[in-house]
Design an enzyme around this catalytic site. Sequence first.
Site, PDB file in Angstrom:
ATOM      1  N   THR A  34       0.872  -1.173   0.000  1.00  0.00           N
ATOM      2  CA  THR A  34       0.000   0.000   0.000  1.00  0.00           C
ATOM      3  C   THR A  34       0.909   1.222   0.000  1.00  0.00           C
ATOM      4  O   THR A  34       1.592   1.506   0.981  1.00  0.00           O
ATOM      5  CB  THR A  34      -0.931   0.012   1.227  1.00  0.00           C
ATOM      6  OG1 THR A  34      -1.802  -1.116   1.153  1.00  0.00           O
ATOM      7  CG2 THR A  34      -1.762   1.286   1.269  1.00  0.00           C
ATOM      8  N   LYS A  48      -7.350   1.617  -3.132  1.00  0.00           N
ATOM      9  CA  LYS A  48      -7.018   1.217  -1.750  1.00  0.00           C
ATOM     10  C   LYS A  48      -7.210   2.392  -0.805  1.00  0.00           C
ATOM     11  O   LYS A  48      -7.626   2.218   0.349  1.00  0.00           O
ATOM     12  CB  LYS A  48      -5.572   0.702  -1.689  1.00  0.00           C
ATOM     13  CG  LYS A  48      -5.099   0.285  -0.285  1.00  0.00           C
ATOM     14  CD  LYS A  48      -5.887  -0.886   0.280  1.00  0.00           C
ATOM     15  CE  LYS A  48      -5.500  -1.208   1.727  1.00  0.00           C
ATOM     16  NZ  LYS A  48      -4.241  -1.934   1.867  1.00  0.00           N
TER      17      LYS A  48
END
EC number: 1.1.1.291
Length: 296
Positions: free
Chosen positions: A101, A176
């Site tokens: 991420t 995300k």
Amino acid sequence: MHQTISTVAFIGLGVMGYPMAGHLARQGLTVRVYNRTTATAEAWVAEHGGSHHTTPQEAAQGADLVMVCVGNDDDVRQVTTGSQGALHGMAAGSLLVDHTTASSDLAEELSNICHAQGIGFIDAPVSGGQQGAINGALTIMCGGEEREFSRIEATLAHYARAVALMGPAGSGQLTKMVNQICIAGLVQGLAEGLHFAEQAGLDQQRVIDVIAKGAAGSWQMENRHKTMAADEYEHGFAVNWMRKDLGICLEQARRLQARLPVTALVDQFYGDVQAMGGGRWDTSSLLRRLRSHGRD
């Protein structure tokens, strides 16, 4: 026609990467691993076979596909474009997938570098936590070109229940961010609800049993209410990592002129949890913050 993916390099064997790489090995792929802590890589090879290597560059040599799952933008750069990074060992026609991420800027940067070397690139952050990784039930949000995504989709499916291409490079990371924005508000709402129930003298479990069947139900409620009620937080997704993620969200929001007032507030609440010594506690520890403030 591109070759079938048979040899994979996996860079980063943390709480997510370790089981994800394991799923690939169980599917019969040849897996070459690198981890900053060598003992972890040795343990993985002892459990799953394959081979461990001293640098990302060495691990990437001969791999059809290189997967990265590390901590943040700087970590990704170190293991990809750094002096002994994977890109120095990758051949034209191979593919790089980043499960970290990270920022959408980094995804676009890596996409450009990879394509200049004739290497495919997909940013592919995941959701589902450690349990999702262990159970092979992650959700993977991808950014990149359709033809490159189609080459790796079946491989990603070995540890995912949902894999989707969201748009060009960076789109996976942006998706995300949406995921983390939604979670932040949900966890705070659940923490406040449980805190209120406790203060009102209600049986928290009975309350959840009823409201979880209605519009208030969520993954967080189903999977975290018992540990929250028991004040247990030595598990799950660490507050430190959530703050890293929310920092990425808030920075991107400033540039997009998107307003995230609740996300910004919850980020500050997580700062309070860190100040309480809870940097490694699960994100549901927002309830402990409310309980401690109630005792002030």
